[in-house]
Scaffold this active site. Structure first.
Site, PDB file in Angstrom:
ATOM      1  N   TYR A  21       0.832  -1.224   0.000  1.00 50.84           N
ATOM      2  CA  TYR A  21       0.000   0.000   0.000  1.00 50.84           C
ATOM      3  C   TYR A  21       0.862   1.268   0.000  1.00 50.84           C
ATOM      4  CZ  TYR A  21      -3.275  -3.435   2.005  1.00 50.84           C
ATOM      5  OH  TYR A  21      -4.032  -4.550   2.261  1.00 50.84           O
ATOM      6  N   LYS A 271      -4.740 -14.116  11.893  1.00 46.45           N
ATOM      7  CA  LYS A 271      -4.149 -13.127  12.799  1.00 46.45           C
ATOM      8  C   LYS A 271      -3.889 -13.697  14.200  1.00 46.45           C
ATOM      9  CE  LYS A 271      -5.877  -9.273  10.102  1.00 46.45           C
ATOM     10  NZ  LYS A 271      -4.827  -8.410   9.634  1.00 46.45           N
TER      11      LYS A 271
HETATM   12  C1  LIG Z   1     -11.620  -8.973   8.204  1.00 43.57           C
HETATM   13  C2  LIG Z   1     -10.413  -9.313   7.382  1.00 43.57           C
HETATM   14  N1  LIG Z   1     -10.507 -10.234   6.422  1.00 43.57           N
HETATM   15  C3  LIG Z   1      -9.451 -10.593   5.676  1.00 43.57           C
HETATM   16  C4  LIG Z   1      -8.223 -10.004   5.859  1.00 43.57           C
HETATM   17  C5  LIG Z   1      -7.061 -10.404   4.993  1.00 43.57           C
HETATM   18  O1  LIG Z   1      -6.135 -11.123   5.716  1.00 43.57           O
HETATM   19  P1  LIG Z   1      -4.622 -11.249   5.175  1.00 43.57           P
HETATM   20  O2  LIG Z   1      -4.038  -9.888   5.199  1.00 43.57           O
HETATM   21  O3  LIG Z   1      -3.960 -12.200   6.125  1.00 43.57           O
HETATM   22  O4  LIG Z   1      -4.703 -11.818   3.799  1.00 43.57           O
HETATM   23  C6  LIG Z   1      -8.074  -9.028   6.849  1.00 43.57           C
HETATM   24  C7  LIG Z   1      -6.770  -8.353   7.054  1.00 43.57           C
HETATM   25  O5  LIG Z   1      -6.667  -7.317   7.649  1.00 43.57           O
HETATM   26  C8  LIG Z   1      -9.188  -8.668   7.626  1.00 43.57           C
HETATM   27  O6  LIG Z   1      -9.107  -7.736   8.608  1.00 43.57           O
END
Ligand SMILES: Cc1ncc(COP(=O)(O)O)c(C=O)c1O
Length: 421
Positions: A21, A271
């Site tokens: 980003y 996460k």
């Molecule tokens: C609600 C949600 N879904 C999906 C993702 C995507 O996860 P990743 O960055 O591990 O691909 C995030 C990442 O911030 C998220 O907050």
């Protein structure tokens, strides 16, 4: 940071890295971080920052928690990773069993991948193939304004068009059905009628539960999730709940869906799952979803299998993370953090540029009227000794759930004084 204090590896590598980003031509140089511990990050010049974000909400137990590190070290000596095709490993199976027991209802089958985006992709593929296996072709998803589900092409098709960069990639991302989350019973009833009318084309409804994170930390009440569940039930459409941000105590319950008492058809986790130590994600599906893939016909199997899926080190980290959620009072800590955030961010309401202050669980948000200078806040926070990354029009805190009251006060006081400065 002065040039002279930048380490050699920074000079050697910086011209070969592509940052997320980031407009690489104009962005301020990133800071070299060399150590993490608890809620503190150490920069190459020796400065320590109190971290208010916990690495995009992943480091729920603080950095370098000895229990998680030990579990990873032990696993590392035995077997870091082996392919998951035709072979299974103990940490992955143990993790799946534990998650099935923790998750509500019969979310009993875990597909373990590496990133949050991939787990959402898997949930979407499960939904489409679930109907194909039953002889129906449904290719659309209903998604909601403000939601974020990842950056891959499939997940971008269910993000808010603004957040999902649809203006750039509109020609290649799938054209799904964007709706506003229902806010009243009347809107929910309308949504149900709409869903029933179009159910033959719709595989699933997908949302973030209770908090739209990347969309601006917008909160909504549990009733909405109940309405979505019953609309999906009435229409015969699947419901995917993305708990990648909200899962593991962040909103005040182990999973946000518990506050609504609903069971989605698929749930995605990542996460805090692995305590911020290793990339890992899970898409857990209910029994009836899994059963729809059982057949003598090999083409009815789920066609997905990332190389690093069910990564043994990542699963060991996740099992250790679950140990900590079980053994230590994370929910009690979140309740205390919530109260402290409410008390200590409240004075921000009186600042002229502050539009709103809101808190849910271990999420504290100060929303600004005028966000034109929001990027200028970032170096000010670093100079004040904290790691806080405002975005859009918000300054937010999502600290480790283990943060002490003193460290949390450092973060809240710095937000107040910086916005007041
Ligand atoms: C609600 C949600 N879904 C999906 C993702 C995507 O996860 P990743 O960055 O591990 O691909 C995030 C990442 O911030 C998220 O907050």
């Amino acid at each position: 940071m002065p040039e002279t204090q930048l380490p050699d590896w920074y000079h050697d590598g910086i011209d070969h890295i592509w940052l997320p980003y980031t407009q690489m031509q104009t962005a301020k140089p990133p800071l070299p971080v060399i150590k993490s511990d608890g809620v503190r990050l150490t920069l190459a010049d020796g400065r320590e920052l109190v971290d208010g974000i916990a690495s995009w909400w992943a480091a729920a137990h603080g950095y370098n928690h000895p229990h998680v590190l030990k579990a990873v070290e032990t696993q590392l000596k035995e077997m870091p990773h082996v392919m998951f095709g035709g072979l299974v490993n103990e940490p992955a199976l143990r993790l799946s069993k534990r998650l099935a027991a923790m998750l509500p209802g019969d979310l009993d089958r875990c597909f373990i991948a590496e990133s949050g985006s991939v787990s959402v992709e898997v949930a979407m593929k499960m939904a489409v193939q679930y109907f194909l296996n039953k002889g129906e072709s449904r290719s659309k998803f209903v998604h909601f304004r403000g939601c974020y589900h990842g950056d891959t092409l499939g997940t971008m098709g269910v993000c808010d068009p603004e957040e999902g960069m649809h203006n750039l990639f509109g020609d290649v991302i799938a054209d799904n059905i964007l709706c506003d989350l229902p806010r009243t019973e009347a809107e929910a009833a309308k949504f149900t009628i709409f869903l029933k009318k179009n159910a033959h084309t719709i595989a699933a409804v997908i949302t973030e539960p209770l908090v739209l994170g990347a969309g601006g930390m917008i909160f909504y009440p549990p009733e909405t999730l109940k309405w979505l569940r019953s609309a999906c039930d009435e229409a015969g459409v699947l419901l995917i709940i993305d708990e990648i941000f909200t899962g593991f105590c962040r909103t005040g319950t182990m999973f946000a869906v518990e506050q609504a008492g609903i069971v989605p058809d698929m749930i995605t986790l990542s996460k805090a799952l692995s305590g911020g130590v290793s990339p890992l994600s899970v898409c857990a599906a209910r029994d009836h979803i899994f059963d729809a893939f059982l057949s003598e016909d090999p083409t009815k199997a789920l066609m997905h299998g990332p190389t690093y899926m069910a990564h043994a080190l990542g699963c060991a980290a996740a099992n250790a993370s679950l140990d900590l959620f079980e053994r230590e009072d994370r929910l009690g800590q979140v309740a205390k953090i919530e109260q402290q955030l409410k008390d200590e961010l409240a004075p921000c309401r009186d600042l002229p540029n502050v539009k709103d202050v809101r808190v849910k669980g271990a999420i504290g948000v100060v929303q600004l009227h005028d966000a034109s200078n929001i990027d200028a806040l970032k170096p000010k926070f670093v100079d004040a000794g904290v790691w806080i990354r405002p975005f859009r029009d918000i300054v937010y805190l999502t600290p480790s759930l283990t943060i002490s009251a003193e460290d949390l006060s450092i973060l809240t006081n710095t937000i107040f004084s910086t916005l007041n400065g």
